[in-house]
Write a protein that holds these residues in place. Structure first.
Motif, PDB file in Angstrom:
ATOM      1  N   ILE A 114       0.885  -1.026  -0.122  1.00 27.49           N
ATOM      2  CA  ILE A 114       0.100  -0.038  -0.130  1.00 27.49           C
ATOM      3  C   ILE A 114       0.959   1.121  -0.178  1.00 27.49           C
ATOM      4  O   ILE A 114       2.038   1.343   0.866  1.00 27.49           O
ATOM      5  CB  ILE A 114      -1.030   0.042   1.184  1.00 27.49           C
ATOM      6  CG1 ILE A 114      -1.873  -1.018   1.177  1.00 27.49           C
ATOM      7  CG2 ILE A 114      -1.539   1.352   1.266  1.00 27.49           C
ATOM      8  CD1 ILE A 114      -2.626  -1.452   2.535  1.00 27.49           C
ATOM      9  N   ARG A 115       0.491   2.150  -1.066  1.00 30.68           N
ATOM     10  CA  ARG A 115       1.588   3.374  -1.089  1.00 30.68           C
ATOM     11  C   ARG A 115       0.583   4.406  -1.313  1.00 30.68           C
ATOM     12  O   ARG A 115      -0.460   4.703  -1.852  1.00 30.68           O
ATOM     13  CB  ARG A 115       2.321   3.266  -2.265  1.00 30.68           C
ATOM     14  CG  ARG A 115       3.539   4.230  -2.194  1.00 30.68           C
ATOM     15  CD  ARG A 115       4.244   4.327  -3.666  1.00 30.68           C
ATOM     16  NE  ARG A 115       4.878   3.047  -3.613  1.00 30.68           N
ATOM     17  CZ  ARG A 115       5.816   2.826  -4.487  1.00 30.68           C
ATOM     18  NH1 ARG A 115       5.880   3.043  -5.837  1.00 30.68           N
ATOM     19  NH2 ARG A 115       6.737   1.462  -4.273  1.00 30.68           N
ATOM     20  N   ALA A 116       0.929   5.588  -0.276  1.00 31.06           N
ATOM     21  CA  ALA A 116       0.190   6.760  -0.328  1.00 31.06           C
ATOM     22  C   ALA A 116       1.278   7.779  -1.002  1.00 31.06           C
ATOM     23  O   ALA A 116       2.259   8.091  -0.335  1.00 31.06           O
ATOM     24  CB  ALA A 116      -0.119   7.375   0.975  1.00 31.06           C
ATOM     25  N   GLU A 117       1.286   7.963  -2.423  1.00 31.07           N
ATOM     26  CA  GLU A 117       1.861   9.065  -3.129  1.00 31.07           C
ATOM     27  C   GLU A 117       1.334  10.322  -3.044  1.00 31.07           C
ATOM     28  O   GLU A 117       2.183  11.348  -3.354  1.00 31.07           O
ATOM     29  CB  GLU A 117       2.204   8.527  -4.511  1.00 31.07           C
ATOM     30  CG  GLU A 117       2.891   6.954  -4.510  1.00 31.07           C
ATOM     31  CD  GLU A 117       2.867   6.362  -5.998  1.00 31.07           C
ATOM     32  OE1 GLU A 117       3.831   6.397  -6.572  1.00 31.07           O
ATOM     33  OE2 GLU A 117       1.807   6.472  -6.695  1.00 31.07           O
ATOM     34  N   THR A 118       0.184  10.680  -2.688  1.00 30.29           N
ATOM     35  CA  THR A 118      -0.262  11.993  -2.484  1.00 30.29           C
ATOM     36  C   THR A 118      -1.123  11.773  -1.259  1.00 30.29           C
ATOM     37  O   THR A 118      -1.553  10.688  -0.691  1.00 30.29           O
ATOM     38  CB  THR A 118      -1.516  12.199  -3.666  1.00 30.29           C
ATOM     39  OG1 THR A 118      -2.590  11.612  -3.498  1.00 30.29           O
ATOM     40  CG2 THR A 118      -0.749  11.787  -5.008  1.00 30.29           C
ATOM     41  N   PRO A 119      -1.873  12.951  -0.665  1.00 32.52           N
ATOM     42  CA  PRO A 119      -2.474  12.612   0.567  1.00 32.52           C
ATOM     43  C   PRO A 119      -4.010  12.310   0.324  1.00 32.52           C
ATOM     44  O   PRO A 119      -4.603  11.910   1.170  1.00 32.52           O
ATOM     45  CB  PRO A 119      -2.614  14.201   1.012  1.00 32.52           C
ATOM     46  CG  PRO A 119      -1.459  15.006   0.581  1.00 32.52           C
ATOM     47  CD  PRO A 119      -1.233  14.297  -1.020  1.00 32.52           C
ATOM     48  N   MET A 120      -4.351  12.161  -1.002  1.00 34.39           N
ATOM     49  CA  MET A 120      -5.615  11.923  -1.535  1.00 34.39           C
ATOM     50  C   MET A 120      -6.006  10.656  -1.703  1.00 34.39           C
ATOM     51  O   MET A 120      -7.012  10.155  -1.911  1.00 34.39           O
ATOM     52  CB  MET A 120      -6.023  13.114  -2.465  1.00 34.39           C
ATOM     53  CG  MET A 120      -5.599  14.507  -2.142  1.00 34.39           C
ATOM     54  SD  MET A 120      -6.732  15.025  -0.901  1.00 34.39           S
ATOM     55  CE  MET A 120      -8.513  15.035  -1.375  1.00 34.39           C
ATOM     56  N   GLU A 121      -5.005   9.828  -1.926  1.00 31.54           N
ATOM     57  CA  GLU A 121      -5.063   8.386  -2.700  1.00 31.54           C
ATOM     58  C   GLU A 121      -4.160   7.444  -2.181  1.00 31.54           C
ATOM     59  O   GLU A 121      -3.000   7.722  -2.044  1.00 31.54           O
ATOM     60  CB  GLU A 121      -5.209   8.757  -3.992  1.00 31.54           C
ATOM     61  CG  GLU A 121      -5.385   7.538  -4.843  1.00 31.54           C
ATOM     62  CD  GLU A 121      -5.523   7.757  -6.514  1.00 31.54           C
ATOM     63  OE1 GLU A 121      -6.630   7.834  -7.070  1.00 31.54           O
ATOM     64  OE2 GLU A 121      -4.501   8.287  -6.944  1.00 31.54           O
ATOM     65  N   TYR A 122      -4.756   6.068  -2.061  1.00 29.60           N
ATOM     66  CA  TYR A 122      -3.746   4.818  -1.725  1.00 29.60           C
ATOM     67  C   TYR A 122      -3.717   4.331  -3.103  1.00 29.60           C
ATOM     68  O   TYR A 122      -4.719   3.785  -3.896  1.00 29.60           O
ATOM     69  CB  TYR A 122      -4.366   4.373  -0.652  1.00 29.60           C
ATOM     70  CG  TYR A 122      -4.516   4.678   0.639  1.00 29.60           C
ATOM     71  CD1 TYR A 122      -3.594   5.078   1.394  1.00 29.60           C
ATOM     72  CD2 TYR A 122      -5.698   5.031   0.824  1.00 29.60           C
ATOM     73  CE1 TYR A 122      -3.368   5.374   2.855  1.00 29.60           C
ATOM     74  CE2 TYR A 122      -5.829   5.712   2.193  1.00 29.60           C
ATOM     75  CZ  TYR A 122      -4.735   5.856   3.122  1.00 29.60           C
ATOM     76  OH  TYR A 122      -4.914   6.314   4.257  1.00 29.60           O
ATOM     77  N   THR A 123      -2.463   3.714  -3.444  1.00 33.77           N
ATOM     78  CA  THR A 123      -2.427   2.820  -4.565  1.00 33.77           C
ATOM     79  C   THR A 123      -1.980   1.616  -4.019  1.00 33.77           C
ATOM     80  O   THR A 123      -0.853   1.326  -3.128  1.00 33.77           O
ATOM     81  CB  THR A 123      -1.064   3.291  -5.418  1.00 33.77           C
ATOM     82  OG1 THR A 123      -1.257   4.449  -5.967  1.00 33.77           O
ATOM     83  CG2 THR A 123      -0.807   2.104  -6.585  1.00 33.77           C
ATOM     84  N   LEU A 124      -2.625   0.396  -4.260  1.00 30.64           N
ATOM     85  CA  LEU A 124      -2.426  -1.043  -3.820  1.00 30.64           C
ATOM     86  C   LEU A 124      -2.001  -1.807  -5.010  1.00 30.64           C
ATOM     87  O   LEU A 124      -2.415  -2.071  -6.184  1.00 30.64           O
ATOM     88  CB  LEU A 124      -3.802  -1.590  -3.412  1.00 30.64           C
ATOM     89  CG  LEU A 124      -4.460  -0.990  -2.223  1.00 30.64           C
ATOM     90  CD1 LEU A 124      -5.159   0.359  -2.264  1.00 30.64           C
ATOM     91  CD2 LEU A 124      -5.157  -1.721  -1.430  1.00 30.64           C
ATOM     92  N   ALA A 125      -0.636  -2.256  -4.628  1.00 25.81           N
ATOM     93  CA  ALA A 125      -0.024  -3.269  -5.736  1.00 25.81           C
ATOM     94  C   ALA A 125       0.424  -4.746  -5.226  1.00 25.81           C
ATOM     95  O   ALA A 125       0.510  -4.854  -3.859  1.00 25.81           O
ATOM     96  CB  ALA A 125       1.251  -2.439  -6.349  1.00 25.81           C
ATOM     97  N   ALA A 126       1.059  -5.355  -6.032  1.00 22.78           N
ATOM     98  CA  ALA A 126       1.404  -6.796  -5.759  1.00 22.78           C
ATOM     99  C   ALA A 126       2.510  -6.936  -6.605  1.00 22.78           C
ATOM    100  O   ALA A 126       2.793  -6.610  -7.840  1.00 22.78           O
ATOM    101  CB  ALA A 126       0.428  -7.739  -6.039  1.00 22.78           C
ATOM    102  N   MET A 127       3.738  -7.824  -6.243  1.00 21.48           N
ATOM    103  CA  MET A 127       4.792  -8.312  -6.739  1.00 21.48           C
ATOM    104  C   MET A 127       5.439  -9.438  -6.188  1.00 21.48           C
ATOM    105  O   MET A 127       5.435  -9.662  -4.969  1.00 21.48           O
ATOM    106  CB  MET A 127       5.817  -6.981  -6.784  1.00 21.48           C
ATOM    107  CG  MET A 127       6.291  -6.905  -5.225  1.00 21.48           C
ATOM    108  SD  MET A 127       6.895  -5.175  -5.096  1.00 21.48           S
ATOM    109  CE  MET A 127       5.296  -4.271  -4.770  1.00 21.48           C
ATOM    110  N   PRO A 128       6.216 -10.158  -7.038  1.00 24.35           N
ATOM    111  CA  PRO A 128       7.071 -11.212  -6.452  1.00 24.35           C
ATOM    112  C   PRO A 128       8.183 -10.818  -5.505  1.00 24.35           C
ATOM    113  O   PRO A 128       8.547  -9.714  -5.664  1.00 24.35           O
ATOM    114  CB  PRO A 128       7.878 -11.855  -7.484  1.00 24.35           C
ATOM    115  CG  PRO A 128       7.011 -11.522  -8.846  1.00 24.35           C
ATOM    116  CD  PRO A 128       6.429 -10.001  -8.408  1.00 24.35           C
TER     117      PRO A 128
END
Length: 586
Positions: A495-509
């Motif tokens: 989970i990454r917050a790159e702005t105060p307004m939104e979360y980005t959810l990602a997956a990876m090996p």
């Protein structure tokens, strides 16, 4: 000694022995970032101690210590074992019931923590914990129980030895600290200046006056601190003509909801205060960290009304004590990152002390093992049916299989490696979440699902699933099949917050972060307010079977192990347009 970047930015121009000689220093608010509402603080022998509310979370009522008012270390929880209040947590329905508004005080070589637990069918439970060693969880006593009529208890020892509790209203009663008996009837002291909900009282005795500091105006953007004084503790109290003495209501400031404060002195005699505030701006729509604790200087000359400096992100005030991280204990500094490895190679560490659960968890749900941080799934998922009064299991009253830490940075990256997860039944899942309440959360999980693309009955597949519930309209759930090449090896969820307004959810090996796939994005407004207007977001890991099984137990399979756990703060916003680097990164 290693000092954080923000600590190095603190400009301690001079430290004087008298307030009038001290030159100003600068620092950034909030000094206790992330969910830290209703702070109460005291200073003992050059160390500052603060406690904050935790409501339904467990362990409850964190105690922080600092030598310099900027670097705050978690040292213990006053409510840290189920036996202190047996059965109470599992009998709690509301999302924001639980431990409300502590007051922390030091008297005769012991620390006292008074608080109230809301949400029980037989009424509010007042508790007084005490310890001679706040750095040790086990040293906190079982509570003395009392039965108050109102919330937000203060604790005050008068010169004649009498002990008083003041509560919402504002009413005063003598309190027997051995039996919990309260004097009757309560004495009405002052009802504030006309704002709603006069509460959060603190009484101080100075210069022959009893000073009564309260919060009023509600806990949203009209929140404020007001003050009155009297020659006798029972009154009559005279209100200050320039009330409120602290508020950001009616302003365009980034820090809103300013109120519910406490005042204390440093060793040089300077006065300071700590209060709650929300980094939302006047729109009051996006504030996932909820109510945080901010520090402000106070000028309090002899016999005069105190002057409280307005709460801002960039503050100037008395010279701070010398920068120091020399605090005992094995807890974490509140602004430090997480860098934990739960594995045989790194050694099975204990679950970090600053991690939290939603209610007291079932025994055996969590364990730090050589195979990783083990989470045994719960039948209820992170939502469950919290409004249900018929099934405590599915309502989540017996605890969610979730463990997390506070989001303490506006911009951050949180990730865990799912090292072992072998679901046997469709519906079993393990993942991570930005969690505010059971009605406000954003989840990314690995889940076993039926595969409609295959003809054979019972065909299944593993998928990444992002889904959310919250204050605003949630995005549609997103399903992405786990690439076959990623199976049978640890998978990193992020989970990454790159702005105060939104979360980005990602997956990876875990072995190839460059193969990162963004599963979806979600608004931070989902975890702002709503069912969680008193609390703030946690980020953490969970496991569930989504209602499968019976009684308390899920079907076989679905136990999850998490190894690499990382939380790195990237930046703090101190105004709508200004940000500073987070204190440290791993």
């Amino acid at each position: 000694m290693r000092l954080s970047p923000i600590s190095l930015l603190v400009t301690a121009l001079a430290v004087a022995t008298k307030p009038c000689q001290a030159q100003n220093s600068t620092y950034y608010n909030p000094v206790l970032p992330g969910w830290h509402s209703d702070p109460s603080c005291t200073q003992v022998n050059g160390t500052f101690f603060c406690a904050t509310s935790t409501f339904i979370a467990f362990p409850g009522i964190p105690i922080y210590a600092s030598k310099d008012l900027v670097n705050w270390k978690f040292i213990s929880h006053a409510w840290n074992r189920e036996t202190q209040l047996p059965g109470i947590s599992w009998n709690t329905w509301g999302q924001q019931d639980g431990m409300y508004a502590p007051t922390l005080r030091y008297h005769d070589n012991e620390f006292y923590l008074i608080c109230e637990y809301l949400g029980q069918s037989d009424g509010t439970i007042g508790v007084v914990f005490k310890t001679a060693d706040p750095f040790d969880d086990a040293s906190w006593s079982d509570p003395v129980i009392f039965r108050p009529e109102k919330i937000d208890p203060d604790l005050f020892w008068d010169d004649d030895g009498k002990v008083y509790a003041a509560t919402q209203g504002i009413i005063l009663q003598e309190l027997n600290l051995e039996t919990g008996e309260l004097s009757q009837p309560p004495i009405s002291l002052w009802n504030g200046t006309g704002g709603v909900w006069p509460e959060g009282p603190h009484i101080y005795k100075k210069d022959g006056w009893y000073w009564l500091l309260i919060a009023e105006g509600g806990t949203a953007t009209d929140h404020a601190i007001t003050i009155a004084r009297a020659r006798n503790i029972t009154g009559p109290y005279e209100a200050y003509e320039n009330n409120p003495i602290l508020t950001n209501r009616g302003t365009a400031e980034y820090f809103q909801t300013v109120g519910h404060g406490d005042l204390f002195q440093d060793p040089a005699g300077n006065w300071w205060g700590m209060c709650l505030a929300t980094r939302s701006g006047p729109a009051f729509q996006v504030f996932p960290m909820g109510r945080e604790a901010s520090l402000f200087p106070v000028t309090w000359n002899e016999g005069e009304w105190p002057v409280l400096e307005p709460v801002r992100g960039n503050m100037s005030g008395w010279a701070l004590p010398p920068a120091s991280r020399d605090i005992p204990g094995d807890g974490a500094f509140v602004s430090d990152p997480d860098a934990y490895d739960f594995s045989a190679e790194k050694g099975p560490a204990a679950i970090p002390k600053h991690f939290l659960h939603w209610r007291v968890p079932r025994d055996g749900t969590f364990a730090a093992t050589a195979d990783g941080l083990r989470i045994v799934p719960s039948r209820n998922n992170l939502t469950g049916t919290p409004e249900s009064n018929t099934d405590g299991v599915m309502a989540g009253r017996l605890g969610l299989a979730f463990v997390g830490r506070r989001q303490t940075d506006t911009l951050f990256t949180f990730s865990v490696d799912v090292s072992a997860f072998a679901p046997t039944t469709p519906g079993q899942e393990a993942g991570i979440s930005v969690f505010l309440t059971q009605l406000n959360h954003i989840d990314l999980a690995i889940v076993k699902l039926h595969d409609p693309a295959k003809e054979e009955a019972g065909a299944t597949k593993l998928s990444f699933r992002m889904r959310a519930i919250g204050t605003v309209a949630a995005p549609e759930p997103v399903l992405v099949e786990v690439p076959k090449a990623w199976l049978d090896a640890p998978i990193r969820l992020e989970i990454r917050a790159e702005t105060p307004m939104e979360y980005t959810l990602a997956a990876m090996p875990a072995s190839d972060p460059g193969a990162r796939i963004v599963i979806g994005k979600a608004s931070a407004a989902l975890v702002s307010g709503g069912a969680g207007n008193f609390v703030g977001s946690l980020v953490g890991a969970y496991a569930t079977c989504n209602g499968l099984g019976s009684g308390l137990d899920c079907p076989e399979g679905g136990v999850a192990h998490f190894t690499r756990w990382r939380y790195n703060g990237d930046a703090q916003y101190i105004s709508a347009t200004e940000r500073v680097p987070s204190k440290r990164s791993a």
